[in-house]
Design a protein around this motif. Structure first.
Motif, PDB file in Angstrom:
ATOM      1  N   MET A 149       0.874  -1.173   0.000  1.00 41.65           N
ATOM      2  CA  MET A 149       0.000   0.000   0.000  1.00 41.65           C
ATOM      3  C   MET A 149       0.906   1.215   0.000  1.00 41.65           C
ATOM      4  O   MET A 149       1.844   1.296   0.785  1.00 41.65           O
ATOM      5  CB  MET A 149      -0.923  -0.017   1.220  1.00 41.65           C
ATOM      6  N   PHE A 150       0.630   2.144  -0.898  1.00 38.29           N
ATOM      7  CA  PHE A 150       1.574   3.257  -0.986  1.00 38.29           C
ATOM      8  C   PHE A 150       0.970   4.486  -1.649  1.00 38.29           C
ATOM      9  O   PHE A 150       0.066   4.405  -2.469  1.00 38.29           O
ATOM     10  CB  PHE A 150       2.837   2.837  -1.749  1.00 38.29           C
ATOM     11  N   ALA A 151       1.505   5.611  -1.233  1.00 42.63           N
ATOM     12  CA  ALA A 151       1.337   6.889  -1.917  1.00 42.63           C
ATOM     13  C   ALA A 151       2.661   7.605  -1.721  1.00 42.63           C
ATOM     14  O   ALA A 151       3.136   7.718  -0.583  1.00 42.63           O
ATOM     15  CB  ALA A 151       0.187   7.694  -1.331  1.00 42.63           C
ATOM     16  N   PHE A 152       3.280   8.038  -2.797  1.00 39.77           N
ATOM     17  CA  PHE A 152       4.596   8.659  -2.637  1.00 39.77           C
ATOM     18  C   PHE A 152       4.819   9.759  -3.668  1.00 39.77           C
ATOM     19  O   PHE A 152       4.118   9.854  -4.686  1.00 39.77           O
ATOM     20  CB  PHE A 152       5.721   7.619  -2.705  1.00 39.77           C
ATOM     21  N   ALA A 153       5.818  10.578  -3.369  1.00 36.55           N
ATOM     22  CA  ALA A 153       6.270  11.626  -4.282  1.00 36.55           C
ATOM     23  C   ALA A 153       7.773  11.497  -4.421  1.00 36.55           C
ATOM     24  O   ALA A 153       8.495  11.472  -3.412  1.00 36.55           O
ATOM     25  CB  ALA A 153       5.901  13.011  -3.758  1.00 36.55           C
ATOM     26  N   ILE A 154       8.251  11.400  -5.642  1.00 37.35           N
ATOM     27  CA  ILE A 154       9.688  11.290  -5.921  1.00 37.35           C
ATOM     28  C   ILE A 154      10.165  12.557  -6.605  1.00 37.35           C
ATOM     29  O   ILE A 154       9.542  13.049  -7.552  1.00 37.35           O
ATOM     30  CB  ILE A 154       9.987  10.054  -6.797  1.00 37.35           C
ATOM     31  N   TRP A 155      11.258  13.095  -6.108  1.00 35.18           N
ATOM     32  CA  TRP A 155      11.924  14.264  -6.690  1.00 35.18           C
ATOM     33  C   TRP A 155      13.122  13.758  -7.473  1.00 35.18           C
ATOM     34  O   TRP A 155      13.980  13.060  -6.915  1.00 35.18           O
ATOM     35  CB  TRP A 155      12.331  15.211  -5.564  1.00 35.18           C
ATOM     36  N   ASP A 156      13.181  14.062  -8.756  1.00 43.24           N
ATOM     37  CA  ASP A 156      14.218  13.528  -9.641  1.00 43.24           C
ATOM     38  C   ASP A 156      14.932  14.676 -10.333  1.00 43.24           C
ATOM     39  O   ASP A 156      14.401  15.303 -11.244  1.00 43.24           O
ATOM     40  CB  ASP A 156      13.572  12.591 -10.667  1.00 43.24           C
ATOM     41  N   ALA A 157      16.172  14.958  -9.873  1.00 44.24           N
ATOM     42  CA  ALA A 157      16.956  16.058 -10.445  1.00 44.24           C
ATOM     43  C   ALA A 157      18.069  15.555 -11.351  1.00 44.24           C
ATOM     44  O   ALA A 157      18.971  16.313 -11.697  1.00 44.24           O
ATOM     45  CB  ALA A 157      17.548  16.915  -9.326  1.00 44.24           C
ATOM     46  N   ARG A 158      18.029  14.305 -11.751  1.00 45.26           N
ATOM     47  CA  ARG A 158      19.129  13.760 -12.560  1.00 45.26           C
ATOM     48  C   ARG A 158      19.253  14.474 -13.900  1.00 45.26           C
ATOM     49  O   ARG A 158      20.370  14.774 -14.347  1.00 45.26           O
ATOM     50  CB  ARG A 158      18.913  12.265 -12.795  1.00 45.26           C
ATOM     51  N   SER A 159      18.131  14.793 -14.522  1.00 47.40           N
ATOM     52  CA  SER A 159      18.191  15.441 -15.836  1.00 47.40           C
ATOM     53  C   SER A 159      18.625  16.897 -15.743  1.00 47.40           C
ATOM     54  O   SER A 159      18.975  17.513 -16.736  1.00 47.40           O
ATOM     55  CB  SER A 159      16.827  15.361 -16.516  1.00 47.40           C
ATOM     56  N   SER A 160      18.607  17.463 -14.525  1.00 46.41           N
ATOM     57  CA  SER A 160      18.955  18.877 -14.366  1.00 46.41           C
ATOM     58  C   SER A 160      20.450  19.096 -14.318  1.00 46.41           C
ATOM     59  O   SER A 160      20.916  20.226 -14.388  1.00 46.41           O
ATOM     60  CB  SER A 160      18.335  19.424 -13.081  1.00 46.41           C
ATOM     61  N   GLY A 161      21.219  18.030 -14.181  1.00 45.75           N
ATOM     62  CA  GLY A 161      22.660  18.189 -14.079  1.00 45.75           C
ATOM     63  C   GLY A 161      23.113  18.595 -12.695  1.00 45.75           C
ATOM     64  O   GLY A 161      24.294  18.837 -12.472  1.00 45.75           O
ATOM     65  N   MET A 162      22.172  18.694 -11.737  1.00 44.45           N
ATOM     66  CA  MET A 162      22.508  19.020 -10.350  1.00 44.45           C
ATOM     67  C   MET A 162      23.236  20.353 -10.223  1.00 44.45           C
ATOM     68  O   MET A 162      24.105  20.520  -9.390  1.00 44.45           O
ATOM     69  CB  MET A 162      23.375  17.917  -9.737  1.00 44.45           C
ATOM     70  N   LYS A 163      22.942  21.315 -11.055  1.00 48.84           N
ATOM     71  CA  LYS A 163      23.672  22.582 -11.006  1.00 48.84           C
ATOM     72  C   LYS A 163      22.725  23.754 -10.830  1.00 48.84           C
ATOM     73  O   LYS A 163      21.920  24.057 -11.709  1.00 48.84           O
ATOM     74  CB  LYS A 163      24.503  22.777 -12.276  1.00 48.84           C
ATOM     75  N   GLY A 164      22.840  24.414  -9.692  1.00 48.84           N
ATOM     76  CA  GLY A 164      22.160  25.665  -9.433  1.00 48.84           C
ATOM     77  C   GLY A 164      20.715  25.709  -9.856  1.00 48.84           C
ATOM     78  O   GLY A 164      19.928  24.822  -9.564  1.00 48.84           O
ATOM     79  N   GLU A 165      20.343  26.758 -10.576  1.00 46.68           N
ATOM     80  CA  GLU A 165      18.953  26.975 -10.952  1.00 46.68           C
ATOM     81  C   GLU A 165      18.438  25.949 -11.949  1.00 46.68           C
ATOM     82  O   GLU A 165      17.239  25.852 -12.176  1.00 46.68           O
ATOM     83  CB  GLU A 165      18.790  28.385 -11.523  1.00 46.68           C
ATOM     84  N   ALA A 166      19.354  25.161 -12.551  1.00 42.96           N
ATOM     85  CA  ALA A 166      18.885  24.116 -13.470  1.00 42.96           C
ATOM     86  C   ALA A 166      18.014  23.109 -12.746  1.00 42.96           C
ATOM     87  O   ALA A 166      17.207  22.410 -13.355  1.00 42.96           O
ATOM     88  CB  ALA A 166      20.075  23.403 -14.110  1.00 42.96           C
ATOM     89  N   ALA A 167      18.156  23.068 -11.419  1.00 38.39           N
ATOM     90  CA  ALA A 167      17.356  22.130 -10.637  1.00 38.39           C
ATOM     91  C   ALA A 167      15.878  22.479 -10.680  1.00 38.39           C
ATOM     92  O   ALA A 167      15.043  21.668 -10.295  1.00 38.39           O
ATOM     93  CB  ALA A 167      17.837  22.106  -9.192  1.00 38.39           C
ATOM     94  N   ARG A 168      15.561  23.669 -11.130  1.00 38.57           N
ATOM     95  CA  ARG A 168      14.143  24.016 -11.274  1.00 38.57           C
ATOM     96  C   ARG A 168      13.455  23.093 -12.271  1.00 38.57           C
ATOM     97  O   ARG A 168      12.238  22.960 -12.256  1.00 38.57           O
ATOM     98  CB  ARG A 168      13.999  25.473 -11.733  1.00 38.57           C
TER      99      ARG A 168
END
Length: 700
Positions: A149-168
């Motif tokens: 049983m689950f409800a979840f939210a995943i935050w995935d910043a891999r495509s952002s390059g992990m750099k500054g405002e690109a994380a938006r």
């Protein structure tokens, strides 16, 4: 209990040593919440904290918060598995994928072995971390690998390059389990998407207007609970069971479009004909599956018990669980009115299986004392949620954090009268479509006048207006008939605001359920309706909110999706005998079930409302119904509301109709007419400068 605040910064730097750009904070928390697409991080944090405080009761052990550009994710945790290491949010090895999670994953150990074999490194023993790595490995399809049983939210910043405002430009992935055991709601406001485990938390955000949805009042009056995906709050919707939602953190869609990853009919037809074709063979396989499922649902690092009634379902759970776990706790709610009490049989069951048994005596006086808190615990109004509230309260007071429930058995094994009444209603509706409307209306009115009773009213409604719903099943689940709802909501239906042409989201969902059921045989189609309508809209929602109000997690082994699919795929003759209710379950458990359990007729567990409402509780109810909340006045007829109470007093209707209106009035008064803020917090939302950390240890 003191709640301390700790801070943790996740690795924000790539090889170029970019400064940290988001923070994670752990405190004393199993509900989740968050905001996506918000411009200022500090505003996202403050909003999410307000929602977290409103969810305090769901997880008083600790809480956690992830704040990143354009998004904030929060949660409260009721510690069940990996008490010291399961604090959330939990991240992958590099810290660019994180999760907040509500629920339990029962196959997490098997999944962990698979994922470790594919090179993933685990830092905790929690089931939560398994989801993070599963998402890394399989992306959105990870939900197909999860059992639980689950409800979840995943935050995935891999495509952002992990750099500054690109994380938006990070992505957010929301998902809910196949059967809808755990809730997840969302609302779009001010250019941002808000989500939470409870409707009340969204109201507490301060960004979602506490405005009543008249269209949802109609569903509530028809069926005694609000029908998904609608809620009683305008603009707030549930993520449907078996659905997920992916979006960009900086640009959430104004009209989210959830994707279906599990369809009951598809699952039932996918393996059709591949299993046993007779009841003996089916029962043998079912027994093995039940033993495995119950064993998995007993996994916990905290005290655990079982809700025990006199019925077949809970007795079967106790029989199986007692073979696996010694010193099992059992709980039964009993009443002074003996004809409602299940004490005698439940005592014998507890004695037979050597459990630590506790009876919870509920008197009308105690109900009166606790009524304000009990109704206030409901996340949405419902006519049938207080039973679970009181037994959950007793379990919590006894020190338990987890309890097993027999919910789901009636739906998959055919325990409800709807398995017999739905075909009859379908015949009546089909015949009615060939008869002129004036004759149908006249004959229906005469039948109701001549013969009192709920069954007659439902049959008359089916005959009178067979096209009111997409399938005749929905007539069997009516609380108020459509004509009665028209009288109760006369001010709304007669107003200029009423949209005669538009289809509500809950009616669209009913139509989709009818489409699925239409692909199945007569028995399995009713299972489809019960699981996706009554179970989700009433039983599971009530169980979740009433138990979590007491910081108790309720698990439902009969709703393990493998078990549901196994039974759904069986031919009708392998799971149904007209002379034996829940034939397949009885056959599978025949060697351990007491004869008095198997031989008794089905009882519905309910409080003695009919008796209690003719005493002081009824006086209180009548006074409340005479004082409709101003938020309801534009939609409901005072005269029709008073008539509902008067009809009960003179015996023309049962207790559930005036009681449902009372709960609606109280819920609106509590949540849509005043401050919706959650419990106060002494912690302040301090957001210090980000701290650079080593990528090798993101939680240091």
């Amino acid at each position: 209990m003191a709640r301390t605040l700790a801070k943790c910064a996740l690795p924000c730097s790539g090889k170029d040593g970019t400064a940290a750009w988001f923070t994670v904070k752990y405190r004393r928390m199993c509900g989740i919440c968050g905001v996506i697409g918000i411009e200022r991080s500090e505003l996202g944090e403050a909003t999410t904290r307000r929602m977290m405080e409103a969810l305090w009761h769901r997880g008083p052990d600790e809480d956690g918060l992830l704040v990143a550009p354009s998004a904030a994710l929060g949660m409260r945790r009721l510690s069940i598995i990996d008490l010291p290491g399961g604090a959330q949010p939990i991240f992958n090895e590099s810290g660019d994928v994180g999760i907040v999670f509500n629920g339990e994953i029962y196959n997490f150990r098997q999944l962990r072995k698979t994922l470790e074999g594919r090179g993933h490194t685990f830092r905790t023993n929690s089931d939560t971390e398994t989801i993070v790595h599963a998402y890394e490995e399989w992306g959105e399809q990870c939900v197909r690998e999860l059992r639980g049983m689950f409800a979840f939210a995943i935050w995935d910043a891999r495509s952002s390059g992990m750099k500054g405002e690109a994380a938006r430009h990070a992505r957010i992935f929301l998902a809910r389990d196949r059967l809808g055991i755990k809730p997840l709601y969302y609302a779009y406001a001010d250019g941002a998407l808000f989500f939470a485990s409870e409707v009340r938390a969204l109201i507490a955000s301060g960004r979602v207007a506490p405005k009543v949805s008249p269209d949802s009042i109609e569903a509530y009056l028809l069926f005694g609970s609000v029908a998904e995906p609608s809620t009683l709050v305008e603009g707030v919707f549930s993520l449907p069971p078996g659905h997920s939602l992916m979006m960009s953190a900086d640009a959430p869609p104004p009209k989210p479009d959830p994707k279906c990853y599990w369809d009951f009919a598809d699952a039932a037809l996918q393996g059709e004909g591949s299993g046993p074709t007779d009841m003996a063979g089916a029962a043998k396989q079912l027994r093995l599956l039940l033993e495995e499922t119950v064993s998995d649902h007993l996994i916990a690092d905290v005290p655990l018990g079982v809700f025990l009634s006199s019925g077949l379902d809970s007795t079967a759970l106790v029989a199986l669980a007692s073979q696996i776990k010694s010193d099992l706790h059992t709980f039964t709610v009993i009443f002074p009115e003996q004809r409602y009490s299940e004490a005698t049989i439940s005592r014998e069951t507890a004695k037979r299986f050597k459990t630590r048994h506790q009876e919870v005596l509920l008197t009308p006086e105690e109900l009166m004392d606790q009524l304000y808190d009990a109704v206030g615990a409901l996340d949405q109004p419902t006519m049938d949620g207080l039973n679970t509230y009181f037994v959950s309260r007793a379990a919590h007071q006894a020190g338990l954090k987890v309890a097993l429930s027999g919910l789901g058995s009636d739906e998959i094994f055919g325990g409800y009268s709807t398995f017999a009444s739905t075909p009859r209603a379908s015949f009546v509706a089909g015949l009615g479509r060939w008869i002129p409307g004036p004759f149908r209306r006249l004959s229906a009115a005469l039948a109701v006048k001549a013969i009192a009773g709920d069954a007659v009213r439902k049959a008359a409604a089916t005959w009178k207006s067979p096209s009111d719903f997409p399938h005749a099943y929905f007539f069997t689940r009516l609380l108020h008939t459509p004509s009665r709802v028209e009288r109760l909501l006369a001010p709304y239906f007669e107003s200029a605001d009423y949209d005669h042409a538009g289809e509500s989201s809950w009616r669209a969902r009913m139509r989709e359920t009818a489409r699925q059921a239409g692909r199945l045989d007569s028995f399995t189609s009713v299972s489809c309706f019960e699981l996706q309508f009554y179970m989700v809209n009433t039983l599971l929602r009530d169980t979740d909110t009433a138990s979590m109000a007491n910081s108790l997690e309720v698990r439902v082994p009969f709703l393990d999706h493998r078990l549901v699919e196994f039974v759904a795929r069986l031919p009708k003759d392998a799971k149904y005998r007209p002379d034996v209710p829940k034939s397949l379950l009885v056959e599978a458990m025949a060697d351990v079930l007491p004869d008095e359990i198997v031989g008794q007729s089905k009882r519905t567990f309910t409080l003695p409302w009919d008796v209690w409402l003719r005493g002081p509780l009824g006086v209180r109810l009548s006074q409340e119904l005479a004082d409709l909340n101003p938020a309801l006045l534009p939609f409901m007829s005072h005269r029709a509301v008073r008539g509902s109470w008067q009809n009960f007093v003179i015996g023309h209707t049962n207790w559930s109709r005036p009681w449902s209106i009372y709960v609606l009035n109280q819920w609106v008064r509590r949540h849509l007419s005043g401050s919706a803020a959650g419990p106060g917090s002494t912690a302040t939302a301090v957001r210090p400068a980000a701290i650079a950390t080593s990528a090798a240890n993101p939680r240091s």
